[in-house]
Design a protein around this motif. Structure first.
Motif, PDB file in Angstrom:
ATOM      1  N   ILE A   6       0.833  -1.207   0.000  1.00  0.00           N
ATOM      2  CA  ILE A   6       0.000   0.000   0.000  1.00  0.00           C
ATOM      3  C   ILE A   6       0.864   1.253   0.000  1.00  0.00           C
ATOM      4  O   ILE A   6       0.613   2.208  -0.754  1.00  0.00           O
ATOM      5  CB  ILE A   6      -0.945  -0.006   1.216  1.00  0.00           C
ATOM      6  N   LYS A   7       1.904   1.271   0.835  1.00  0.00           N
ATOM      7  CA  LYS A   7       2.798   2.426   0.890  1.00  0.00           C
ATOM      8  C   LYS A   7       3.494   2.656  -0.445  1.00  0.00           C
ATOM      9  O   LYS A   7       3.642   3.797  -0.900  1.00  0.00           O
ATOM     10  CB  LYS A   7       3.835   2.228   2.000  1.00  0.00           C
ATOM     11  N   ALA A   8       3.925   1.544  -1.079  1.00  0.00           N
ATOM     12  CA  ALA A   8       4.613   1.664  -2.363  1.00  0.00           C
ATOM     13  C   ALA A   8       3.682   2.233  -3.432  1.00  0.00           C
ATOM     14  O   ALA A   8       4.051   3.136  -4.187  1.00  0.00           O
ATOM     15  CB  ALA A   8       5.161   0.309  -2.794  1.00  0.00           C
ATOM     16  N   LEU A   9       2.458   1.726  -3.483  1.00  0.00           N
ATOM     17  CA  LEU A   9       1.511   2.193  -4.493  1.00  0.00           C
ATOM     18  C   LEU A   9       1.115   3.648  -4.265  1.00  0.00           C
ATOM     19  O   LEU A   9       0.872   4.395  -5.221  1.00  0.00           O
ATOM     20  CB  LEU A   9       0.270   1.293  -4.502  1.00  0.00           C
ATOM     21  N   ASP A  32       5.891  11.466   3.945  1.00  0.00           N
ATOM     22  CA  ASP A  32       6.152  11.424   5.388  1.00  0.00           C
ATOM     23  C   ASP A  32       6.778  10.086   5.786  1.00  0.00           C
ATOM     24  O   ASP A  32       6.332   9.406   6.721  1.00  0.00           O
ATOM     25  CB  ASP A  32       4.856  11.653   6.175  1.00  0.00           C
ATOM     26  N   LEU A  33       7.837   9.731   5.050  1.00  0.00           N
ATOM     27  CA  LEU A  33       8.543   8.478   5.303  1.00  0.00           C
ATOM     28  C   LEU A  33      10.020   8.758   5.561  1.00  0.00           C
ATOM     29  O   LEU A  33      10.580   9.718   5.012  1.00  0.00           O
ATOM     30  CB  LEU A  33       8.439   7.546   4.084  1.00  0.00           C
ATOM     31  N   PRO A  34      10.658   7.923   6.374  1.00  0.00           N
ATOM     32  CA  PRO A  34      12.118   8.022   6.492  1.00  0.00           C
ATOM     33  C   PRO A  34      12.750   7.781   5.122  1.00  0.00           C
ATOM     34  O   PRO A  34      12.255   6.960   4.337  1.00  0.00           O
ATOM     35  CB  PRO A  34      12.481   6.905   7.478  1.00  0.00           C
ATOM     36  N   TYR A  39      13.410   4.932  -0.042  1.00  0.00           N
ATOM     37  CA  TYR A  39      14.342   4.380  -1.033  1.00  0.00           C
ATOM     38  C   TYR A  39      14.056   2.897  -1.291  1.00  0.00           C
ATOM     39  O   TYR A  39      14.070   2.436  -2.437  1.00  0.00           O
ATOM     40  CB  TYR A  39      15.781   4.555  -0.566  1.00  0.00           C
ATOM     41  N   ARG A  40      13.758   2.148  -0.225  1.00  0.00           N
ATOM     42  CA  ARG A  40      13.466   0.713  -0.375  1.00  0.00           C
ATOM     43  C   ARG A  40      12.203   0.501  -1.214  1.00  0.00           C
ATOM     44  O   ARG A  40      12.168  -0.361  -2.098  1.00  0.00           O
ATOM     45  CB  ARG A  40      13.296   0.081   1.009  1.00  0.00           C
ATOM     46  N   LEU A  41      11.165   1.293  -0.930  1.00  0.00           N
ATOM     47  CA  LEU A  41       9.924   1.166  -1.689  1.00  0.00           C
ATOM     48  C   LEU A  41      10.108   1.578  -3.150  1.00  0.00           C
ATOM     49  O   LEU A  41       9.602   0.924  -4.072  1.00  0.00           O
ATOM     50  CB  LEU A  41       8.830   2.006  -1.042  1.00  0.00           C
ATOM     51  N   ASP A  60      21.239  11.497  -3.973  1.00  0.00           N
ATOM     52  CA  ASP A  60      19.856  11.711  -4.393  1.00  0.00           C
ATOM     53  C   ASP A  60      19.661  11.289  -5.847  1.00  0.00           C
ATOM     54  O   ASP A  60      20.611  11.192  -6.622  1.00  0.00           O
ATOM     55  CB  ASP A  60      19.457  13.173  -4.226  1.00  0.00           C
ATOM     56  N   SER A  61      18.386  11.030  -6.197  1.00  0.00           N
ATOM     57  CA  SER A  61      18.006  10.626  -7.551  1.00  0.00           C
ATOM     58  C   SER A  61      16.657  11.240  -7.876  1.00  0.00           C
ATOM     59  O   SER A  61      15.893  11.631  -6.989  1.00  0.00           O
ATOM     60  CB  SER A  61      17.908   9.097  -7.661  1.00  0.00           C
ATOM     61  N   ARG A  62      16.368  11.324  -9.175  1.00  0.00           N
ATOM     62  CA  ARG A  62      15.052  11.750  -9.635  1.00  0.00           C
ATOM     63  C   ARG A  62      14.307  10.543 -10.172  1.00  0.00           C
ATOM     64  O   ARG A  62      14.895   9.645 -10.762  1.00  0.00           O
ATOM     65  CB  ARG A  62      15.179  12.811 -10.730  1.00  0.00           C
ATOM     66  N   TYR A  63      12.977  10.545  -9.994  1.00  0.00           N
ATOM     67  CA  TYR A  63      12.156   9.429 -10.438  1.00  0.00           C
ATOM     68  C   TYR A  63      11.047   9.928 -11.356  1.00  0.00           C
ATOM     69  O   TYR A  63      10.481  11.002 -11.151  1.00  0.00           O
ATOM     70  CB  TYR A  63      11.537   8.705  -9.246  1.00  0.00           C
ATOM     71  N   ARG A  64      10.742   9.098 -12.349  1.00  0.00           N
ATOM     72  CA  ARG A  64       9.609   9.338 -13.237  1.00  0.00           C
ATOM     73  C   ARG A  64       8.801   8.057 -13.328  1.00  0.00           C
ATOM     74  O   ARG A  64       9.300   6.965 -13.059  1.00  0.00           O
ATOM     75  CB  ARG A  64      10.078   9.736 -14.643  1.00  0.00           C
TER      76      ARG A  64
END
Length: 253
Positions: A6-9, A32-34, A39-41, A60-64
């Motif tokens: 759920i958190k990942a989605l 609101d996550l550590p 990063y793991r999700l 750091d990284s960027r995500y799309r």
């Protein structure tokens, strides 16, 4: 429910029309996550191609959004188009023959029921929209399996199945233009399925009629086969199928 899933989605919901890219720091803050948890999700989503990562630095990284979502979106669009086109024809067929009518498509080596019109008879079959079924059981799934490339058929069949017997059955389905099953999914029931073709002449679905076996005899059986064949052809025509295929020109009713 699995909270990690759920958190990942929920992380995917952070991307919008105006926010096409987010950094790891931004995602962790918005969710609101550590940062290690985020990063793991994100790594799990990236591994499944739901996200695409662009390395910014060591920190750091960027995500799309990834290509997998585009594939799923296209699948949903195709299903919606097919369901929208097929439904009025399915309703007309169910009213004419007084049996349940289903629309089945192949997806990830399974058969998925994407539309259904119930019979007005008291019987209720064990099918529902969204149900997944093995391609090895039932007239609709077997028809879809018969039209897969042989290498895909082999992957589906696997071990523990009488391959030669099933291969002969699949050849028969292709030659006669329809699939017929008795008691494979529900006891004392019969299923008859005809292919639905798109404008590329690819089989994109199976139009399946199911009901109690004692109704599928004599003149009534011939009527069911004829009306189902005609309906499958009408739906295929709406999808752009024009050339007369052996399955329709030689239906072997």
């Amino acid at each position: 429910m699995n909270q990690s899933v759920i958190k990942a989605l929920k992380l995917l919901d952070l991307f919008t029309e105006n926010t096409k890219e987010l950094t790891l720091k931004e995602i962790a803050r918005k969710a609101d996550l550590p940062k290690p948890t985020a990063y793991r999700l994100l790594s799990s989503l990236e591994s499944m191609n739901f996200l695409y990562k662009i390395k910014e630095s060591e920190h750091d990284s960027r995500y799309r959004l990834g290509i997998k979502l585009l594939e799923l979106g296209q699948l949903v669009r195709d299903q919606l188009e097919l369901r929208k086109i097929a439904l009025p024809y399915m309703e007309s067929l169910a009213n004419e023959i007084q049996e349940a009518v289903h629309l089945v498509i192949p997806h990830q080596q399974m058969a998925v029921y994407i539309e259904k019109v119930d019979s007005k008879k008291a019987i209720r079959l064990d099918t529902r929209i969204g149900k997944s079924s093995s391609l090895l059981i039932g007239s609709g799934p077997k028809l879809l399996l018969a039209h897969l490339p042989e290498e895909e058929q082999a992957q589906v069949i696997g071990e523990g199945v009488d391959y030669l017997k099933l291969y002969d059955e699949l050849c028969t389905i292709r030659e006669q233009g329809y699939a017929y099953s008795i008691g494979e999914q529900d006891p004392d029931t019969t299923g008859i399925s005809y292919p639905i073709f798109d404008f590329h002449q690819h089989v994109v679905g199976a139009l399946t009629v199911s009901g109690l076996s004692h109704y599928f005899t004599g003149n009534n059986l011939q009527k069911i086969k004829k009306e189902t064949l005609n309906t499958a052809f009408e739906i295929s025509s709406k999808l752009g199928f024009k050339e007369i295929h052996d399955s329709y020109s030689k239906p072997n009713l």
